[in-house]
Every structure is written in C-alpha cells, then in structure tokens.
Design an enzyme around this catalytic site. Sequence first.
Site, PDB file in Angstrom:
ATOM      1  N   GLN A 394      -0.900  -4.458   3.555  1.00  0.00           N
ATOM      2  CA  GLN A 394      -0.070  -5.416   4.282  1.00  0.00           C
ATOM      3  C   GLN A 394      -0.548  -6.833   3.984  1.00  0.00           C
ATOM      4  OE1 GLN A 394      -0.977  -3.226   8.135  1.00  0.00           O
ATOM      5  NE2 GLN A 394       1.074  -3.991   8.539  1.00  0.00           N
ATOM      6  N   VAL A 396      -1.598 -10.222   1.786  1.00  0.00           N
ATOM      7  CA  VAL A 396      -0.935 -10.939   0.696  1.00  0.00           C
ATOM      8  C   VAL A 396      -1.968 -11.716  -0.119  1.00  0.00           C
ATOM      9  CG1 VAL A 396       1.228 -11.116   1.982  1.00  0.00           C
ATOM     10  CG2 VAL A 396      -0.461 -12.945   2.193  1.00  0.00           C
ATOM     11  N   HIS A 412       3.795  -6.649   1.668  1.00  0.00           N
ATOM     12  CA  HIS A 412       4.328  -7.941   2.143  1.00  0.00           C
ATOM     13  C   HIS A 412       4.292  -9.008   1.066  1.00  0.00           C
ATOM     14  CE1 HIS A 412       3.368  -6.425   6.442  1.00  0.00           C
ATOM     15  NE2 HIS A 412       4.602  -6.131   6.090  1.00  0.00           N
ATOM     16  N   CYS A 423      18.226 -15.017  -7.568  1.00  0.00           N
ATOM     17  CA  CYS A 423      18.168 -14.199  -8.794  1.00  0.00           C
ATOM     18  C   CYS A 423      16.876 -13.388  -8.893  1.00  0.00           C
ATOM     19  CB  CYS A 423      18.353 -15.070 -10.032  1.00  0.00           C
ATOM     20  SG  CYS A 423      16.955 -16.163 -10.371  1.00  0.00           S
ATOM     21  N   GLY A 482      -8.278  -1.300   8.887  1.00  0.00           N
ATOM     22  CA  GLY A 482      -8.134  -2.687   9.323  1.00  0.00           C
ATOM     23  C   GLY A 482      -6.735  -3.085   9.743  1.00  0.00           C
TER      24      GLY A 482
HETATM   25 ZN   LIG Z   1      17.261 -18.040  -9.296  1.00  0.00          ZN
END
Ligand SMILES: [Zn+2]
Length: 547
Positions: A394, A396, A412, A423, A482
Amino acid sequence: MNGAGAPASTWRDAGGAWLRGIAQIAFLEHWLDGVLVLAATALLSPWSAVGAALGALFAVALGRRVFRQTEWEWQAGFGAYDCAIMGLLWGSVLARGGAPVLLFPLFLLLCLALRGPVHRIMAKLGLPPFALPGLMTVWIALGVFSVLGANFWVYPVPLDPTATEIGLAIACIVIGVLRKNGRVASATVLLAVCTVGMMHWSGQDPWSIGAAGLWAFTVTPAFFAAATMLSGFRLGWVAGAIAAVAAAAVWLAWMALPALAAVPPLMAPLFIGLWVATLLCLGRDRVLCMDPSTQAAARQITAAGRGGAVVLSGAGISTAAGIPDYTAGAWLDVGVPLARYGYGAFLSDPGSRALYWAACARFRVVADHARPCASHAALAAIEAHGLVSTVVTQNVDDLHQKAGARNVVDLHGTIFKVRCLQCGVGHEWPADDAWFAGDLLCPQCNGFLKPAVIAFGEEIPAAVWQAALQAVSNCRVLLVVGTQLAVGAALNLVATARARGAKSIFITMGTLACPVFPGDIMLIQPAERALPAIARLLGVTPMARAS
Ligand SMILES: [Zn+2]
C-alpha cells in the site's frame, strides 16, 4: 479458599506443575516426562531423586503466593525447575543426614529469591536463564559448607549403580526425548553413543562420574536443548552442534584449570554452550527467534514452500524509515479539509490540484531521502530465497524495490512517477512549484497530469488490482505487515486469500480492522524487528542491512 487475585488451582494443577518442573531437568515439559526423569534419577541416586522431588514440591507450594510467579510460569513448572535442579545436587547431603539437612529449606528459599533478579538480568542480555539460579545456589551452598568446615560436595557421592540401573535410567530419558522430538532425539542418542565410544577409545571409563559429566550432562543435553529450541529449522542442527562443541570445550577447560578445581562445573558448561550457540546462531534477533509465535510464523512460511507466501505491506513497515502514513493522510497540510485532496476535488478545482501537487512533492522529497529498513531488506532476502512470490504494498515510497524486492505490486502507485489522467502516459516530475503557476497538462493530449499515486476516491487501475488479486488468490500464506487494514482494498485481499484457504500471519503494532481467526498467527512487534528474526530462522541473510 483462594486469596484475592490468586486463580483457583487444584491438586491436579499443583501435581502437574511439580512434575513439569522435574521434567525440565532434561529439557522436557510434559508431566509424564517428569515421572521418567524422577525414575531415571532414582535408579542412579535415590537421594538425588528425593532432593529433586522435595525441591520442586517446595517451589510449587510457595512459588505463586510468596514469590509472585505468574500462573503460566507456575503451571509450566518453570518455578519448580531451579529447585528441582538444586535438590538433585543436594542428594549427597540428604544421604548423609544430620543437621546440614536443616539448611536445605533455607537454600530453597534463597534459590526462589534469586530467581527474579537473575531472570531480569538474563532478560536484559536476551539469553535464556535455564536453571542458573539453582546452579548459583548450589555454588553458594558449597561456599557456606566449606566455611563451616563441612563437606557438601562429596565427590563421588555414595552411589554405585549397576549396569542394569544405568541402562534403565538412560532408557527413561531416551523415551522422554523421543516423545518430544523424534528426529532430534535420534541424533542426540547417536551423538551420545559417539561421545561414549570416543572416551572408551581414548582409554577413559565413560561410566565414571567425572566422565559421565562430560557426555551425559554436557555434550548430550547441550545438543538436544539447542536443537529443540529451534526445531523445524536447519539452524537448529547448527545450533545443536555449536552448543555441544562449546559446552565440551568449557567442560575440558574447567577440568584443566587448577583455579577452578574447587568449584564443580555441574551444568555451567552446558548453559554456557547453549548461550554461545544462541549468540552465534541468533545474534541480535535472539529474543524474537526464541519466541514461539515468531517460530510458528517462520515454520508456516517454510511449509508454504517455494513461492507460497505473498506479502501485503502497509505504512508500518516504512515508519522506521521516517516515512509518514500515506493512506492515513499523515503527509497532508494541517487544517486543510481532507476532501480537498480527494480525486473529485483534483478534477474539479484548480486550487485543490495545486495543493495536491505540493503535498505530493513534499512526500516525494521525504521518500527520496529514505533508506530501506531492516524489514524491507529481510523481505527482499526472503523473496530472493524463493519463499515469497509477490510483495503487494500500500506504500508509494518504492522502499521494497530499493531494498531489492523484484516482484512488487504498488497497489497505490508510486510517488516517483507522474501520469496523464487521460492517455495514461508517464512523464517526468515538473520543476518545483510549477503547479502554482497553472495546471500541469499532458503535452500529448492536454489531459491533467497527476502524481502516479491513488488519491482518496480514485480507483486502483484495473491491471494493478488484477495483479494483486491474482497473487493473493494463489498464495498459501499471506504475510500482512504494518497495516491495520483500514483501507477496503487491503481488507478485500485478505478476505480473498482466506477464502482460498491461505493461512494468515499478521505483524502489526496496532489493532486490526479485520477479525483474527484461531489459526492466524499474530506478532505484535515492530516489523523491523520481527522480519529479520523470521529471515534468520529461515536461514536467509538479508542482502544489505539498513539501519
Ligand atoms: Zn495524455
């Protein structure tokens, strides 16, 4: 008739505690083993058996009320163990009778009083105390008797067992150790036979009391105790071998040193051998490595086999690296409503977009400077060893990857990337504060750029979710580290693993937002302590140990 706070105990409990205390003389724990140990002792030296039985009885009678042992300690016979050992060694005094026998209860009291302080010191050193208080009390008795001019340690004691009696005594102990752990017991018997054979071959009488001290009370129990302390792990055999060699070396050195001639070594070489093995094999993880829950977790990971375990990690694994909890929003501006950092606000409000970019930029700086902790290193090593197939995180902060983990699913996202919401193409991080000058847009499609982390209210990309789901669906053990499982996605993954029959291991410092089932293993420990201990038990060396 129980005092306040003292739980009800029956004669049965007391009898069990008494026999379990005696069983521990041979590093066994069942009450039946207590009967076997007592029988073996009685065959060799009846008065030592009387001493051990009386000592353990005395400790059981006083241990809980007078010496404040916990119910668990008392029931397991840990309090009675020291006094049983001491009673065993008072056998020669009891055999001769007379006034010195009156000192026996006084020394039993001293032994029980010493237990608390000795155990506290040993706990600080992170080493098991074994029957050190009992041994110390015997040495003190020896000093007192020699000051009084009396002979406490008549060596040899008046005993002369026949070959049949010795054989029966050995059989009793062998039955006990076989009952506890057949494989270790067989290896121990083999070692004992080899040691006796070597003594015989070198011209010593292995059945003399001095020689029996080396093979029967030093080498053999050292191997058995160390190997069973870590049974189920390859490390246990290593520890057994080290303990046996170290104990024998201490015994031989003791015998060779004239300065120590006045003090009989008794179990000291055995205990020292076990401490040496503990320090060499378990190092700074020794306390947790001896903890039954840590061992159970490591056994379960081993049993899951190659690639059988999947890790689900959360903020708790990175707090030791100084990284704030991402999912709990511990990195956001104080006083700004949480809703302004939500995905909806990001799409609709330019001010919220700037706030989000600024907060992510701060988080990125912190994460960029953070180094992986011992927990990340341990997990990466377990993965490299083949036991973990996937790390679903989880977090980052990329710390799993920095520690060397190969197969990581960033549930995440990652703070180190930027993505176009339209895009999906990745881009470089913009220059600092660029977000305050105006919206950051994709050069290709003019869609909003956004740090590639999941905001509140934002969906996890389907491909990422599928990868996580697939990993937990195929695992036999889910190691949850954790995270309090406060986020629905993580809870969902745990439920999926459970539904597929996977076992769960939780390593956490906080409460869990999901029910813990009876078969689950729960370690209330910081991840940076628990995971290196598990790695060590698995025989895995972390590649680089970060602080
Ligand atoms: Zn784009």
